[in-house]
Scaffold this motif. Structure first.
Motif, PDB file in Angstrom:
ATOM      1  N   ALA A 123       0.825  -1.125  -0.036  1.00  0.00           N
ATOM      2  CA  ALA A 123       0.070   0.022  -0.021  1.00  0.00           C
ATOM      3  C   ALA A 123       0.775   1.246  -0.080  1.00  0.00           C
ATOM      4  O   ALA A 123       0.553   2.124  -0.860  1.00  0.00           O
ATOM      5  N   SER A 124       2.013   1.178   0.914  1.00  0.00           N
ATOM      6  CA  SER A 124       2.731   2.356   0.696  1.00  0.00           C
ATOM      7  C   SER A 124       3.596   2.590  -0.687  1.00  0.00           C
ATOM      8  O   SER A 124       3.783   3.658  -0.843  1.00  0.00           O
ATOM      9  N   ASP A 129       3.646   5.763  -5.755  1.00  0.00           N
ATOM     10  CA  ASP A 129       3.696   5.770  -7.245  1.00  0.00           C
ATOM     11  C   ASP A 129       2.263   5.005  -7.587  1.00  0.00           C
ATOM     12  O   ASP A 129       2.171   4.111  -7.512  1.00  0.00           O
ATOM     13  N   PRO A 130       1.167   5.860  -7.622  1.00  0.00           N
ATOM     14  CA  PRO A 130      -0.212   5.548  -8.125  1.00  0.00           C
ATOM     15  C   PRO A 130      -0.298   4.710  -9.436  1.00  0.00           C
ATOM     16  O   PRO A 130      -1.350   4.176  -9.691  1.00  0.00           O
ATOM     17  N   THR A 131       0.754   4.772 -10.197  1.00  0.00           N
ATOM     18  CA  THR A 131       0.752   4.142 -11.513  1.00  0.00           C
ATOM     19  C   THR A 131       1.147   2.568 -11.318  1.00  0.00           C
ATOM     20  O   THR A 131       1.101   1.916 -12.375  1.00  0.00           O
ATOM     21  N   LEU A 132       1.765   2.220 -10.325  1.00  0.00           N
ATOM     22  CA  LEU A 132       1.911   1.083 -10.198  1.00  0.00           C
ATOM     23  C   LEU A 132       0.769  -0.234 -10.172  1.00  0.00           C
ATOM     24  O   LEU A 132      -0.487   0.172  -9.925  1.00  0.00           O
ATOM     25  N   ILE A 168      21.797  -2.393  -8.977  1.00  0.00           N
ATOM     26  CA  ILE A 168      22.762  -3.004  -8.167  1.00  0.00           C
ATOM     27  C   ILE A 168      23.849  -1.859  -7.756  1.00  0.00           C
ATOM     28  O   ILE A 168      24.251  -1.291  -8.624  1.00  0.00           O
ATOM     29  N   GLY A 169      24.278  -2.000  -6.693  1.00  0.00           N
ATOM     30  CA  GLY A 169      25.220  -1.285  -5.856  1.00  0.00           C
ATOM     31  C   GLY A 169      24.554   0.222  -5.536  1.00  0.00           C
ATOM     32  O   GLY A 169      25.209   1.113  -5.171  1.00  0.00           O
ATOM     33  N   ARG A 170      23.291   0.466  -5.646  1.00  0.00           N
ATOM     34  CA  ARG A 170      22.676   1.529  -5.486  1.00  0.00           C
ATOM     35  C   ARG A 170      21.574   1.451  -4.219  1.00  0.00           C
ATOM     36  O   ARG A 170      21.078   0.559  -3.945  1.00  0.00           O
ATOM     37  N   GLN A 171      21.333   2.805  -3.726  1.00  0.00           N
ATOM     38  CA  GLN A 171      19.923   2.760  -2.743  1.00  0.00           C
ATOM     39  C   GLN A 171      19.021   2.854  -3.556  1.00  0.00           C
ATOM     40  O   GLN A 171      18.710   3.886  -4.123  1.00  0.00           O
ATOM     41  N   SER A 172      18.140   1.872  -4.176  1.00  0.00           N
ATOM     42  CA  SER A 172      17.025   1.821  -5.014  1.00  0.00           C
ATOM     43  C   SER A 172      15.938   1.222  -4.869  1.00  0.00           C
ATOM     44  O   SER A 172      15.012   0.896  -5.632  1.00  0.00           O
ATOM     45  N   SER A 173      15.920   0.226  -3.531  1.00  0.00           N
ATOM     46  CA  SER A 173      14.528  -0.293  -3.235  1.00  0.00           C
ATOM     47  C   SER A 173      13.742  -0.007  -2.251  1.00  0.00           C
ATOM     48  O   SER A 173      14.039   1.131  -1.713  1.00  0.00           O
ATOM     49  N   SER A 174      12.790  -0.459  -2.307  1.00  0.00           N
ATOM     50  CA  SER A 174      11.710   0.095  -1.150  1.00  0.00           C
ATOM     51  C   SER A 174      11.674  -0.899   0.028  1.00  0.00           C
ATOM     52  O   SER A 174      10.907  -0.785   0.970  1.00  0.00           O
ATOM     53  N   GLY A 175      12.913  -1.481   0.239  1.00  0.00           N
ATOM     54  CA  GLY A 175      13.185  -2.192   1.558  1.00  0.00           C
ATOM     55  C   GLY A 175      13.944  -3.493   1.299  1.00  0.00           C
ATOM     56  O   GLY A 175      14.623  -3.935   2.064  1.00  0.00           O
TER      57      GLY A 175
END
Length: 200
Positions: A123-124, A129-132, A168-175
């Motif tokens: 939900a968060s 991002d409402p387009t998900l 990969i190698g980046r701060q790029s995920s939602s957890g």
């Protein structure tokens, strides 16, 4: 009678030469190349992100090997794996959460594994991002979980692959902790359900 085109050409060339003269003079000046700097060979080399590919000892993070141990080092953006028999050790670059508020640290376990996992945004995530989509089936192009997923006993936290190799190698995920698909496919058969996990 003189050719007016020739005169214009002479004027343009003369102007260009006048503009270039200060740059040429500066380049020939000794100020352009300082002589009082220490030689590069005498300077301390700059080391960046060296911890990402430094091996670690499982004993520094776990009391026992059990069926295996998985360490996700969020600071150095690397995943370490030790097999239960103590003979296999793997080290992979990873993606990590985008922010500290999306980051969960501590001890967990692998409770489930899936090949070509489906993805249901939380939900968060949909609020950000409402387009998900509401859900994306496994194997669909663009599925952010890649080809394999290993679920932690924390809801919505996984170690999974990704088709987007830029992450990969980046701060790029939602957890979650993300790996190249080829790495997660190598790791997947080694990791048993019950494997201990630490997010550090």
């Amino acid at each position: 009678m003189s050719d007016p085109r020739l005169s214009r050409r002479k004027i343009l060339l003369t102007g260009a030469a006048a503009l270039a003269t200060p740059a040429v003079a500066r380049a020939q000046s000794t100020d352009a190349f300082p002589t009082d700097e220490p030689a590069i060979r005498d300077q301390t080399p700059v080391q960046r992100n060296i911890s990402s590919f430094s091996t670690q000892n499982w004993q520094d993070h776990f009391d026992e090997l059990g069926v295996g141990c998985l360490l996700a080092d969020i600071t150095s953006r690397a995943v370490h794996y030790w097999s239960g028999d103590g003979y296999s050790y793997r080290l992979y670059p990873s993606s990590v959460p985008m922010s500290e508020e999306l980051t969960r640290r501590g001890y967990s376990r692998i409770v489930r594994k899936t090949e070509f996992p489906s993805w249901t945004p939380t939900a968060s995530m949909r609020e950000r991002d409402p387009t998900l989509p509401v859900r994306m089936e496994g194997g669909e192009p663009g599925n952010p979980l890649g080809t394999r997923a290993m679920y932690l006993d924390w809801p919505a936290y996984l170690v999974h692959g990704t088709h987007d190799t830029r992450k990969i190698g980046r701060q790029s995920s939602s957890g979650c902790i993300g790996l190249y698909n080829q790495h997660v496919e190598e790791l997947y058969p080694l990791v048993e359900v019950g494997t201990q996990v630490r997010l550090l």
